[in-house]
Design a protein around this motif. Structure first.
Motif, PDB file in Angstrom:
ATOM      1  N   MET A  43      48.472  32.692  50.577  1.00 48.39           N
ATOM      2  CA  MET A  43      48.050  31.330  50.270  1.00 48.39           C
ATOM      3  C   MET A  43      47.468  31.256  48.865  1.00 48.39           C
ATOM      4  N   HIS A  44      46.919  32.382  48.391  1.00 53.66           N
ATOM      5  CA  HIS A  44      46.345  32.470  47.057  1.00 53.66           C
ATOM      6  C   HIS A  44      46.953  33.674  46.347  1.00 53.66           C
ATOM      7  N   LEU A  45      46.540  33.884  45.108  1.00 51.69           N
ATOM      8  CA  LEU A  45      46.929  35.069  44.347  1.00 51.69           C
ATOM      9  C   LEU A  45      45.668  35.879  44.106  1.00 51.69           C
ATOM     10  N   GLN A  46      45.683  37.162  44.479  1.00 51.41           N
ATOM     11  CA  GLN A  46      44.464  37.937  44.328  1.00 51.41           C
ATOM     12  C   GLN A  46      44.764  39.410  44.088  1.00 51.41           C
ATOM     13  N   VAL A  47      43.731  40.124  43.614  1.00 55.85           N
ATOM     14  CA  VAL A  47      43.737  41.582  43.544  1.00 55.85           C
ATOM     15  C   VAL A  47      42.409  42.063  44.112  1.00 55.85           C
ATOM     16  N   GLN A  48      42.414  43.270  44.674  1.00 56.58           N
ATOM     17  CA  GLN A  48      41.185  43.852  45.185  1.00 56.58           C
ATOM     18  C   GLN A  48      41.326  45.364  45.254  1.00 56.58           C
ATOM     19  N   GLY A  49      40.181  46.043  45.213  1.00 59.78           N
ATOM     20  CA  GLY A  49      40.192  47.497  45.291  1.00 59.78           C
ATOM     21  C   GLY A  49      39.109  48.110  44.428  1.00 59.78           C
ATOM     22  N   TYR A  50      39.093  49.432  44.396  1.00 63.18           N
ATOM     23  CA  TYR A  50      38.098  50.165  43.628  1.00 63.18           C
ATOM     24  C   TYR A  50      38.659  50.556  42.271  1.00 63.18           C
ATOM     25  N   VAL A  51      37.857  50.412  41.223  1.00 59.93           N
ATOM     26  CA  VAL A  51      38.232  50.854  39.881  1.00 59.93           C
ATOM     27  C   VAL A  51      37.033  51.564  39.262  1.00 59.93           C
ATOM     28  N   ARG A  52      37.294  52.438  38.308  1.00 63.71           N
ATOM     29  CA  ARG A  52      36.210  53.187  37.671  1.00 63.71           C
ATOM     30  C   ARG A  52      35.521  52.377  36.586  1.00 63.71           C
ATOM     31  N   GLN A  53      36.312  51.685  35.744  1.00 67.01           N
ATOM     32  CA  GLN A  53      35.720  50.905  34.664  1.00 67.01           C
ATOM     33  C   GLN A  53      36.543  49.658  34.392  1.00 67.01           C
ATOM     34  N   ASP A  54      37.695  49.838  33.734  1.00 65.20           N
ATOM     35  CA  ASP A  54      38.546  48.691  33.422  1.00 65.20           C
ATOM     36  C   ASP A  54      39.262  48.194  34.672  1.00 65.20           C
ATOM     37  N   ILE A  55      39.370  46.876  34.789  1.00 68.25           N
ATOM     38  CA  ILE A  55      40.185  46.276  35.833  1.00 68.25           C
ATOM     39  C   ILE A  55      41.568  46.020  35.235  1.00 68.25           C
ATOM     40  N   ALA A  56      42.534  46.803  35.649  1.00 73.80           N
ATOM     41  CA  ALA A  56      43.898  46.658  35.149  1.00 73.80           C
ATOM     42  C   ALA A  56      44.809  46.272  36.303  1.00 73.80           C
ATOM     43  N   LEU A  57      45.837  45.490  35.978  1.00 73.69           N
ATOM     44  CA  LEU A  57      46.812  45.061  36.972  1.00 73.69           C
ATOM     45  C   LEU A  57      48.074  45.895  36.823  1.00 73.69           C
ATOM     46  N   ARG A  58      48.714  46.166  37.929  1.00 70.80           N
ATOM     47  CA  ARG A  58      49.885  47.030  37.910  1.00 70.80           C
ATOM     48  C   ARG A  58      51.090  46.306  37.312  1.00 70.80           C
ATOM     49  N   TYR A  59      51.806  47.010  36.432  1.00 70.67           N
ATOM     50  CA  TYR A  59      53.081  46.502  35.957  1.00 70.67           C
ATOM     51  C   TYR A  59      54.022  46.335  37.141  1.00 70.67           C
ATOM     52  N   GLY A  60      54.916  45.377  37.048  1.00 74.77           N
ATOM     53  CA  GLY A  60      56.010  45.311  37.995  1.00 74.77           C
ATOM     54  C   GLY A  60      57.082  46.301  37.558  1.00 74.77           C
TER      55      GLY A  60
END
Length: 350
Positions: free
Chosen positions: A179-196
Motif C-alpha cells: 500500500m506504501h513504499l518503504q525500507v526497513q532493517g539494520y544499518v551500521r551508518q549510511d542508509i543505502a538502497l539496493r540497486y535493482g
C-alpha cells in the motif's frame, strides 16, 4: 507556478519529519548524514532498526512535476491536494533540489557537455543518451535530476520524499512495495538502497556515478534474422519468474520477437546469460540461438571499444569516468562462458 502564500522560513529537519509523519509517512531512526557514500541519510542508533515509509499520497508522479525559474513544484493540473503539494515544494527547496540536487545535476550535465564532439556524437547515436546531450541545457538538468531519484511504482515513476535522499549500493536495503513504499532493517551508518538489476552503464547513465556491477545487459537495439526480427530493450523491471530467477518478458507480433532486456554476462553465473537466451529463442522457434547471441555480444563489445577509442587522446574527469565505465561493462560482458539451462542457477541478476 505561483502561489499567494507568503515565503516560508527555513525548515528544520525535525519540522519536516513532523509534517511528513502527519501526512501518513513514517521515519524512525533516520537522520541527514555525510558518510561513505557522500551526502545522504544515516542511522541515528545502529543498535535499532531503520524504518522509512512513504505513504501513497506522498508518492509524487514524475509526470506531475515541473520546473520553473529554478524552482521545482507540482503542475497546477495535477490531482494533488494542496497540503501534499505544499509539502513537496517546501521539502524540495529545503532538502533536495534546493540543497545540492540542482548543483549536482548541473555539474554532471556540464561535464557531459564538455566531452569531445566525436564522443558526444557516439553517445547519442549508439548509446541513446540524447536526452542528456541534446536540447535545452536546463531541461537536461531537470531530466537528470529526476532520473537519479525516481522509483518505479505501479507502472509509472514517482519521487518519494526522504527515500530519494538515500544513496545506493549493491547490499543496501530493499524497497518493499505494498500500500506504501518503504525500507526497513539494520544499518551500521549510511542508509543505502539496493540497486535493482543495473549494470555499470545504467548506473552511470541513471545516477551519474561509477561502480562496477556483476551483470552486463545488452544495449537497446534490433537484430534482423532471415525470418524474424529481435527487438531488445533495457527495462529490467519487466521480467517474469522462471524457476529460481527472473528472465526478460517476451512478446511476439508477427515476425517480431521483443525482449524487455537481455543479460550478456554475469560474474557469479557466467553460463546463465547464454542459457536464458537459448531457452527463450528456442521457444520462439529460432534454430541458431548461439550464433545470434554471439552476434549481439560482439556488437555490444564493439560499441564500448569504439567509445574507448574516441576517448584515447583526451583527459578530464568525465573522460576518465567513461573509460572506467566502459572497462567495467566489458569485463562483466566477458563473464559469459558455457551454457546453463534455466532453473539450475539461484544467483539473482542484481
Amino acid at each position: 507556478m505561483e502561489h499567494d502564500s507568503p515565503p516560508q522560513r527555513e525548515w528544520t529537519w525535525n519540522e519536516m519529519l513532523e509534517a511528513f509523519c502527519a501526512l501518513g509517512g513514517a521515519a524512525q531512526n533516520v537522520a541527514l548524514g555525510n558518510g561513505e557514500f557522500g551526502c545522504g541519510l544515516s542511522v541515528v542508533d545502529p543498535r535499532e532498526p531503520v524504518l522509512l515509509r512513504v505513504s501513497r499520497n506522498l508518492l509524487f508522479r514524475v509526470d506531475d512535476i515541473e520546473f520553473t525559474a529554478g524552482s521545482i513544484g507540482i503542475r497546477e493540473s495535477a490531482d494533488v491536494p494542496d497540503t501534499e503539494r505544499r509539502f513537496f515544494e517546501r521539502y524540495q527547496t529545503a532538502f533536495s533540489w534546493g540543497a545540492g540536487g540542482q548543483a549536482k545535476a548541473t555539474s554532471f550535465i556540464a561535464a557531459l557537455e564538455g566531452l569531445p564532439p566525436e564522443t558526444r556524437e557516439l553517445l547519442i547515436a549508439e548509446f541513446r543518451l540524447g536526452h542528456l546531450l541534446q536540447g535545452d541545457f536546463a531541461t537536461r538538468i531537470w531530466t537528470h535530476f529526476l532520473q537519479t531519484r525516481e522509483v518505479p511504482w505501479r507502472g509509472g515513476a514517482v519521487i518519494a520524499p526522504l527515500l530519494e535522499l538515500a544513496n545506493h549500493s549493491a547490499d543496501g536495503l530493499q524497497y518493499e512495495r505494498g500500500m506504501h513504499l518503504q525500507v526497513q532493517g539494520y544499518v551500521r551508518q549510511d542508509i543505502a538502497l539496493r540497486y535493482g538489476a543495473e549494470d555499470a552503464y545504467s548506473v552511470f547513465c541513471r545516477f551519474g556515478v561509477l561502480e562496477p556491477r556483476p551483470a552486463a545487459f545488452s544495449l537497446s537495439g534490433r537484430v534482423q534474422l532471415e525470418d524474424k526480427e529481435i527487438v531488445i530493450g533495457r527495462n529490467t523491471e519487466k521480467s517474469v519468474k522462471r524457476g529460481k530467477h527472473r528472465v526478460p518478458k517476451t512478446g511476439i507480433d508477427g515476425n517480431t520477437l521483443t525482449l524487455s532486456y537481455l543479460l550478456l554476462g554475469h560474474r557469479q553465473v557466467p553460463r546463465l546469460a547464454r542459457g536464458i537466451f537459448g531457452t527463450l529463442l528456442g521457444e520462439a522457434g529460432v534454430t541458431n540461438p548461439d550464433e545470434v547471441f554471439d552476434y549481439i555480444l560482439r556488437s555490444n563489445a564493439l560499441k564500448f571499444i569504439k567509445l574507448l577509442k574516441t576517448l584515447e587522446p583526451h583527459e578530464g574527469e568525465m573522460v576518465s569516468m567513461l573509460r572506467a565505465m566502459a572497462r567495467h561493462q566489458l569485463e562483466s560482458m566477458n563473464h559469459c562462458i558455457g551454457n546453463r539451462p534455466l532453473g539450475l542457477a539461484s544467483v539473482p541478476l542484481e
